[in-house]
Design an enzyme around this catalytic site. Structure first.
Site, short mmCIF file in Angstrom:
data_model
loop_
_atom_site.label_atom_id
_atom_site.label_comp_id
_atom_site.label_asym_id
_atom_site.label_seq_id
_atom_site.Cartn_x
_atom_site.Cartn_y
_atom_site.Cartn_z
N LEU A 1 2.81 -17.13 1.27
CA LEU A 1 3.92 -17.96 0.79
C LEU A 1 4.19 -19.10 1.77
O LEU A 1 4.04 -18.94 2.99
CB LEU A 1 5.16 -17.09 0.62
CG LEU A 1 5.00 -16.00 -0.46
CD1 LEU A 1 6.06 -14.92 -0.31
CD2 LEU A 1 5.03 -16.61 -1.85
N ASN B 1 8.82 -7.30 1.89
CA ASN B 1 7.39 -7.05 1.69
C ASN B 1 7.07 -5.63 2.15
O ASN B 1 7.76 -5.07 3.00
CB ASN B 1 6.56 -8.05 2.50
CG ASN B 1 5.08 -7.90 2.26
OD1 ASN B 1 4.64 -7.68 1.12
ND2 ASN B 1 4.28 -7.98 3.31
N SER C 1 1.52 -0.18 -8.23
CA SER C 1 2.06 1.18 -8.08
C SER C 1 3.35 1.19 -7.27
O SER C 1 4.24 2.02 -7.53
CB SER C 1 1.02 2.12 -7.45
OG SER C 1 0.79 1.79 -6.11
N LEU D 1 3.12 -14.49 8.85
CA LEU D 1 2.55 -13.49 7.94
C LEU D 1 2.72 -12.07 8.48
O LEU D 1 2.35 -11.78 9.62
CB LEU D 1 1.06 -13.79 7.74
CG LEU D 1 0.30 -12.83 6.82
CD1 LEU D 1 0.71 -13.02 5.37
CD2 LEU D 1 -1.20 -12.98 6.97
N HIS E 1 3.74 -3.60 3.78
CA HIS E 1 2.43 -3.86 4.36
C HIS E 1 1.83 -2.52 4.77
O HIS E 1 2.51 -1.70 5.40
CB HIS E 1 2.58 -4.78 5.58
CG HIS E 1 1.26 -5.14 6.18
ND1 HIS E 1 0.40 -6.04 5.59
CD2 HIS E 1 0.64 -4.69 7.29
CE1 HIS E 1 -0.70 -6.13 6.32
NE2 HIS E 1 -0.58 -5.33 7.36
N MET F 1 -0.58 -10.80 -3.62
CA MET F 1 -1.63 -11.23 -2.70
C MET F 1 -1.67 -12.75 -2.55
O MET F 1 -2.69 -13.41 -2.80
CB MET F 1 -2.99 -10.70 -3.17
CG MET F 1 -3.04 -9.18 -3.27
SD MET F 1 -2.59 -8.35 -1.73
CE MET F 1 -4.11 -8.58 -0.81
N ARG F 2 -0.54 -13.31 -2.15
CA ARG F 2 -0.46 -14.75 -1.93
C ARG F 2 0.27 -14.98 -0.62
O ARG F 2 1.25 -14.30 -0.31
CB ARG F 2 0.37 -15.43 -3.03
CG ARG F 2 -0.20 -15.34 -4.41
CD ARG F 2 -1.26 -16.37 -4.68
NE ARG F 2 -0.82 -17.72 -4.41
CZ ARG F 2 -1.66 -18.74 -4.21
NH1 ARG F 2 -2.96 -18.55 -4.24
NH2 ARG F 2 -1.20 -19.95 -3.97
N THR G 1 0.86 6.94 -0.80
CA THR G 1 1.86 7.92 -1.23
C THR G 1 3.17 7.71 -0.44
O THR G 1 4.25 7.90 -0.98
CB THR G 1 1.39 9.38 -1.02
OG1 THR G 1 1.13 9.59 0.37
CG2 THR G 1 0.14 9.69 -1.82
C1 GRF Z 1 -0.30 -1.68 -1.14
O1 GRF Z 1 -1.05 -0.96 -0.22
C2 GRF Z 1 0.57 -2.68 -0.43
O2 GRF Z 1 1.06 -2.22 0.78
C3 GRF Z 1 -0.41 -3.80 -0.18
O3 GRF Z 1 -1.18 -3.87 -1.36
C4 GRF Z 1 -1.18 -2.59 -2.00
C5 GRF Z 1 -0.63 -2.82 -3.37
O4 GRF Z 1 -0.67 -1.69 -4.16
N1 GRF Z 1 0.28 -5.01 0.18
P1 GRF Z 1 0.12 -1.66 -5.54
O5 GRF Z 1 -0.23 -2.94 -6.30
O6 GRF Z 1 1.57 -1.55 -5.26
O7 GRF Z 1 -0.43 -0.45 -6.25
#
Ligand code: GRF
Length: 197
Positions: free
Chosen positions: A101, A115, A13, A152, A117, A98-99, A180
């Site tokens: 690096l 990134n 998203s 990280l 977070h 979700m890795r 959001t």
């Molecule tokens: C988000 O909350 C992002 O901050 C976190 O993983 C989620 C990913 O959501 N690292 P999407 O794949 O962008 O919908």
């Protein structure tokens, strides 16, 4: 053209928010920039469908097909490097990738690797940020866009957004509220970087 490469693992998203903002705010005209490639380490990542529907090039690079983290990161880096142009090395945008690096990868893309977070860094680096914020009785939570460094979920902060934690929040309701805001601050942070050149 300034190429943006977005790395995802799932829903995508944030990637979709970036793509929509790039179109709406005419990043091509304004900054000479485009989302050129979306890469997922998971073939089933739903975000890939969105990217394909937008006519954006996609690649799946399954980390399980590589013997170790170093080899995967080197191959991923080589794929991204194909999107460098002589004037402008590609901007690499982690969006729910979700890795963890390797330092070599981070070094290779230093200064152009971002990134997002879902916490107010430096609080709650790592996973399960929303539950940890609720467990700590935080009154506010949020999200952070930062440049990636070897540690990280650290690195210079580019943008942050704050949301309240409500008394009856669950991990899911808080995550949705934070998300959001993520969709607003990530495109804003990238637009600023593009503007700076
Ligand atoms: C988000 O909350 C992002 O901050 C976190 O993983 C989620 C990913 O959501 N690292 P999407 O794949 O962008 O919908």
């Amino acid at each position: 053209m300034k190429n943006i490469v977005i790395l995802i693992s799932g829903g995508g998203s944030n990637m979709a928010a970036l793509v929509r903002c790039a179109a709406r705010d005419q990043w091509a005209k304004r900054y000479g920039a485009q989302v050129a490639l979306v890469v997922s380490n998971k073939a089933e990542a739903r975000g890939l469908d969105f990217a394909r529907a937008q006519g954006i090039a996609t690649e799946v690079m399954d980390h399980k097909a590589f013997p170790d983290r170093e080899t995967f990161d080197a191959a991923l880096g080589d794929l991204i490097a194909r999107y460098d142009t002589p004037e402008w090395p590609a901007l690499v945008v982690l969006a729910g990738f979700m890795r963890i690096l390797t330092p070599a990868f981070v070094e290779r893309f230093a200064g152009r690797l971002t990134n997002i977070h879902p916490s107010l860094l430096p609080a709650f680096a790592g996973l399960h940020t929303h539950q940890r914020a609720i467990d700590a009785s935080c009154k506010f939570a949020g999200a952070t866009v930062h440049l990636v460094t070897a540690e990280l979920d650290h690195g210079p902060i580019l943008e942050q957004a704050v949301v309240p934690v409500l008394p009856d929040d669950t991990e899911a309701t808080l995550a949705a509220r934070v998300l959001t805001q993520e969709h607003l601050i990530y495109p804003r942070a990238i637009a600023r970087l593009l503007q700076r050149g």
